[in-house]
Write a protein that holds these residues in place. Structure first.
Motif, PDB file in Angstrom:
ATOM      1  N   GLN A 151      -3.596   9.841   4.104  1.00 38.12           N
ATOM      2  CA  GLN A 151      -4.105  10.485   2.907  1.00 38.12           C
ATOM      3  C   GLN A 151      -2.998  10.265   1.838  1.00 38.12           C
ATOM      4  N   ARG A 152      -1.860  10.238   2.224  1.00 39.27           N
ATOM      5  CA  ARG A 152      -0.705  10.046   1.102  1.00 39.27           C
ATOM      6  C   ARG A 152      -0.662   8.834   0.664  1.00 39.27           C
ATOM      7  N   ALA A 153      -0.712   7.781   1.451  1.00 38.96           N
ATOM      8  CA  ALA A 153      -0.593   6.348   1.202  1.00 38.96           C
ATOM      9  C   ALA A 153      -1.946   6.201   0.233  1.00 38.96           C
ATOM     10  N   LYS A 154      -3.056   6.797   0.464  1.00 36.22           N
ATOM     11  CA  LYS A 154      -4.382   6.323  -0.456  1.00 36.22           C
ATOM     12  C   LYS A 154      -4.075   6.721  -1.716  1.00 36.22           C
ATOM     13  N   ILE A 155      -3.521   7.795  -1.997  1.00 32.67           N
ATOM     14  CA  ILE A 155      -3.473   8.183  -3.513  1.00 32.67           C
ATOM     15  C   ILE A 155      -2.075   7.504  -3.965  1.00 32.67           C
TER      16      ILE A 155
ATOM     17  N   LYS B 128       0.569   4.685  -5.413  1.00 33.75           N
ATOM     18  CA  LYS B 128       0.365   3.248  -5.613  1.00 33.75           C
ATOM     19  C   LYS B 128       1.624   2.291  -5.143  1.00 33.75           C
ATOM     20  N   ASN B 129       2.422   3.129  -4.369  1.00 36.22           N
ATOM     21  CA  ASN B 129       3.409   2.542  -3.777  1.00 36.22           C
ATOM     22  C   ASN B 129       2.969   1.457  -2.576  1.00 36.22           C
ATOM     23  N   GLY B 130       3.346   0.140  -2.983  1.00 32.02           N
ATOM     24  CA  GLY B 130       2.971  -0.888  -2.168  1.00 32.02           C
ATOM     25  C   GLY B 130       3.520  -0.943  -0.701  1.00 32.02           C
ATOM     26  N   THR B 131       4.911  -0.661  -0.815  1.00 33.95           N
ATOM     27  CA  THR B 131       5.687  -0.311   0.470  1.00 33.95           C
ATOM     28  C   THR B 131       5.139   0.713   1.483  1.00 33.95           C
ATOM     29  N   LEU B 132       4.720   1.792   0.736  1.00 29.96           N
ATOM     30  CA  LEU B 132       4.031   2.876   1.656  1.00 29.96           C
ATOM     31  C   LEU B 132       2.944   2.297   2.291  1.00 29.96           C
ATOM     32  N   ASN B 133       1.937   1.888   1.518  1.00 33.02           N
ATOM     33  CA  ASN B 133       0.722   1.377   1.854  1.00 33.02           C
ATOM     34  C   ASN B 133       1.033   0.143   3.077  1.00 33.02           C
ATOM     35  N   LEU B 134       1.792  -0.662   2.819  1.00 34.29           N
ATOM     36  CA  LEU B 134       1.973  -1.617   3.988  1.00 34.29           C
ATOM     37  C   LEU B 134       2.544  -0.772   5.303  1.00 34.29           C
ATOM     38  N   ALA B 135       3.363  -0.006   4.897  1.00 35.06           N
ATOM     39  CA  ALA B 135       4.204   0.789   6.188  1.00 35.06           C
ATOM     40  C   ALA B 135       3.029   1.431   6.970  1.00 35.06           C
ATOM     41  N   VAL B 136       1.903   2.271   6.221  1.00 29.55           N
ATOM     42  CA  VAL B 136       1.127   3.073   6.891  1.00 29.55           C
ATOM     43  C   VAL B 136       0.038   1.975   7.570  1.00 29.55           C
TER      44      VAL B 136
ATOM     45  N   ASN C 127      -3.135  -1.636  -4.775  1.00 36.45           N
ATOM     46  CA  ASN C 127      -4.564  -0.962  -4.780  1.00 36.45           C
ATOM     47  C   ASN C 127      -5.284  -0.648  -3.587  1.00 36.45           C
ATOM     48  N   GLY C 128      -4.476  -0.734  -2.618  1.00 35.11           N
ATOM     49  CA  GLY C 128      -5.074  -0.229  -1.175  1.00 35.11           C
ATOM     50  C   GLY C 128      -6.026  -0.870  -0.407  1.00 35.11           C
ATOM     51  N   LYS C 129      -6.334  -2.291  -0.789  1.00 33.82           N
ATOM     52  CA  LYS C 129      -6.943  -2.915   0.003  1.00 33.82           C
ATOM     53  C   LYS C 129      -6.419  -3.125   1.678  1.00 33.82           C
ATOM     54  N   ILE C 130      -5.461  -3.477   1.489  1.00 28.85           N
ATOM     55  CA  ILE C 130      -4.920  -3.550   2.994  1.00 28.85           C
ATOM     56  C   ILE C 130      -5.074  -2.296   3.875  1.00 28.85           C
ATOM     57  N   LEU C 131      -4.719  -1.227   3.044  1.00 30.69           N
ATOM     58  CA  LEU C 131      -5.026   0.002   3.950  1.00 30.69           C
ATOM     59  C   LEU C 131      -6.314   0.250   4.042  1.00 30.69           C
ATOM     60  N   ARG C 132      -7.382   0.042   3.287  1.00 35.56           N
ATOM     61  CA  ARG C 132      -8.489   0.336   3.638  1.00 35.56           C
ATOM     62  C   ARG C 132      -9.209  -0.668   4.686  1.00 35.56           C
ATOM     63  N   LEU C 133      -8.632  -1.834   4.900  1.00 39.91           N
ATOM     64  CA  LEU C 133      -9.005  -2.803   5.914  1.00 39.91           C
ATOM     65  C   LEU C 133      -8.352  -2.335   7.236  1.00 39.91           C
ATOM     66  N   SER C 134      -7.340  -1.687   7.255  1.00 37.18           N
ATOM     67  CA  SER C 134      -6.760  -1.254   8.351  1.00 37.18           C
ATOM     68  C   SER C 134      -7.235  -0.331   9.061  1.00 37.18           C
ATOM     69  N   VAL C 135      -7.714   1.107   8.224  1.00 30.96           N
ATOM     70  CA  VAL C 135      -8.183   1.996   8.488  1.00 30.96           C
ATOM     71  C   VAL C 135      -9.557   1.780   9.175  1.00 30.96           C
ATOM     72  N   GLY C 136     -10.438   0.773   8.343  1.00 31.35           N
ATOM     73  CA  GLY C 136     -11.577   0.297   8.772  1.00 31.35           C
ATOM     74  C   GLY C 136     -11.565  -0.258  10.161  1.00 31.35           C
ATOM     75  N   LEU C 137     -10.588  -1.079  10.582  1.00 29.81           N
ATOM     76  CA  LEU C 137     -10.485  -1.759  11.735  1.00 29.81           C
ATOM     77  C   LEU C 137     -10.252  -0.679  12.836  1.00 29.81           C
ATOM     78  N   TRP C 138      -9.473   0.272  12.403  1.00 30.34           N
ATOM     79  CA  TRP C 138      -9.121   1.554  13.397  1.00 30.34           C
ATOM     80  C   TRP C 138     -10.460   2.147  13.693  1.00 30.34           C
ATOM     81  N   PHE C 139     -11.311   2.423  12.562  1.00 28.86           N
ATOM     82  CA  PHE C 139     -12.472   3.318  12.899  1.00 28.86           C
ATOM     83  C   PHE C 139     -13.352   2.567  13.655  1.00 28.86           C
ATOM     84  N   ILE C 140     -13.648   1.102  13.394  1.00 33.90           N
ATOM     85  CA  ILE C 140     -14.808   0.499  14.170  1.00 33.90           C
ATOM     86  C   ILE C 140     -14.485   0.260  15.730  1.00 33.90           C
ATOM     87  N   THR C 141     -12.919   0.397  15.920  1.00 33.27           N
ATOM     88  CA  THR C 141     -12.323   0.016  17.452  1.00 33.27           C
ATOM     89  C   THR C 141     -12.488   1.399  17.935  1.00 33.27           C
TER      90      THR C 141
END
Length: 273
Positions: free
Chosen positions: A232-236, A238-246, A15-29
Motif C-alpha cells: 500500500q505504501r509503495a503503490k502511492i 514515487k520512490n523507485g527503490t521502495l517499489n523495487l524492494a517491495v 510509475n509502479g509497473k513492476i509493482l503491479r506485475l509482482s502483485v498480479g503474479l502473487w494474486f494469480i499464484t
C-alpha cells in the motif's frame, strides 16, 4: 548518462509497473493454489460424507469426527463447507473488475463472504478449544488471535462499505482476505519448509510442536499483513527503490507459495482425492 533502456526501467519503477506485475503474479499464484485446496476439501470431505465414511475425516483432522457427538460433528461439517465456499469466493471479491462490471454480484457475494468468514472462524475456535487440535498451546492461541483479527476486519469492512468510504473498505477487505487464508498460508508454508529441508526441522512431527511451528503459526497472518502494508505504501510512492524492494519481496513470497502449493498438492491434496 543513462541509456534509453535504463531510463525506461527507471520510469517503470517510478510509475509502479513492476509493482503491479509482482502483485498480479502473487494474486494469480495464490488464487490457483486456493482453488486447488478448495477442490481437495470438497472432493475428500464431501465424498467421505456422501459415501457414509465420515470417520475418514480423522485421517486429516484428529477428532474431526467423534461417534455420537452430533453437534460437534455438525460444527466441523459446517466449518468445512463454509471454508470451501470462502476459498472459492475470496479471490472474486478482490478482483476490481467484479465490482466494476458486476456490482450486484459483488455486493451480495461480499455479504456472503463476510458472513461465511465470521461463522467459519467461530466454528474454528470452537473446534480448537473444545475438541482439541494438533500442536501446542502457543499454536492454539495464535489461531485464536487470527480469528479475532478476522472478526475485527469483517466489522470494519462492513462499516466502511456502509459509510461509502470505498478506499478504506477495500483496504479492510484485503486484510480480511489475507487473514481468512491464514490456515492456507500455514499449510503451504509448512510444505515449503519440508521440501527445502527434506525432513521435519524445528519441530517434532509426532507431537506437531516446536519453535518453527510457533513461528509459522504467527507468521501465517502477520507476514501477509506486513506485505500488504508495504504494498500500500509503495503503490502511492514515487520512490523507485521502495517499489523495487517491495516487488522483490512479493516475488520471493510468490516463489515460496508456489513451492508450497506444489508440495501440498503432490504430498497431501491429490493423493487423498
Amino acid at each position: 548518462m543513462a541509456t534509453a533502456l535504463e531510463k525506461t526501467y527507471i520510469k517503470s519503477l517510478n510509475n509502479g509497473k513492476i509493482l503491479r506485475l509482482s502483485v498480479g503474479l502473487w494474486f494469480i499464484t495464490a488464487t490457483l493454489g486456493q482453488w486447488m485446496f478448495a477442490f481437495y476439501v470438497i472432493a475428500f470431505y464431501g465424498r467421505a460424507t456422501v459415501t457414509g465414511n465420515i470417520e475418514k475425516w480423522n485421517l486429516v483432522l484428529p477428532k474431526g469426527y467423534i461417534s455420537g457427538d452430533f453437534v460437534g460433528n455438525l460444527v466441523v461439517g459446517v466449518h468445512l463447507i463454509l471454508a470451501a465456499i470462502i476459498i472459492i469466493c475470496g479471490p472474486l471479491q478482490i478482483i476490481s473488475q467484479t465490482k466494476k462490471y458486476m456490482p450486484t454480484f459483488h455486493r451480495w457475494s461480499g455479504r456472503l463472504y463476510i458472513f461465511t468468514a465470521v461463522i467459519t472462524s467461530l466454528s474454528g475456535l470452537i473446534m480448537v478449544w473444545t475438541r482439541g487440535s494438533v500442536g501446542g498451546l502457543a499454536q492454539h492461541i495464535s489461531i485464536s488471535i487470527n480469528a479475532i483479527l478476522i472478526f475485527v476486519s469483517a466489522f470494519f469492512t462492513v462499516r466502511y462499505a456502509m459509510d461509502d468510504d470505498l478506499k478504506q473498505h477495500r483496504i479492510w477487505a484485503l486484510r480480511l482476505f489475507l487473514l481468512v487464508n491464514g490456515v492456507w498460508f500455514f499449510r503451504i508454508g509448512l510444505m515449503f519448509w519440508l521440501l527445502v529441508n527434506g525432513r521435519a526441522v524445528g519441530f517434532d512431527p509426532d507431537t506437531f510442536e516446536g519453535p518453527f511451528l510457533i513461528f509459522l503459526s504467527i507468521s501465517q497472518y502477520t507476514l501477509p499483513l506486513i506485505l500488504l502494508e508495504l504494498y500500500q505504501r509503495a503503490k502511492i510512492s514515487k520512490n523507485g527503490t521502495l517499489n523495487l524492494a517491495v516487488s522483490a519481496l512479493l516475488v520471493l513470497f510468490t516463489f515460496v507459495m508456489a513451492v508450497g502449493i506444489f508440495g501440498a498438492a503432490m504430498g497431501m491434496w491429490l493423493p487423498r482425492i
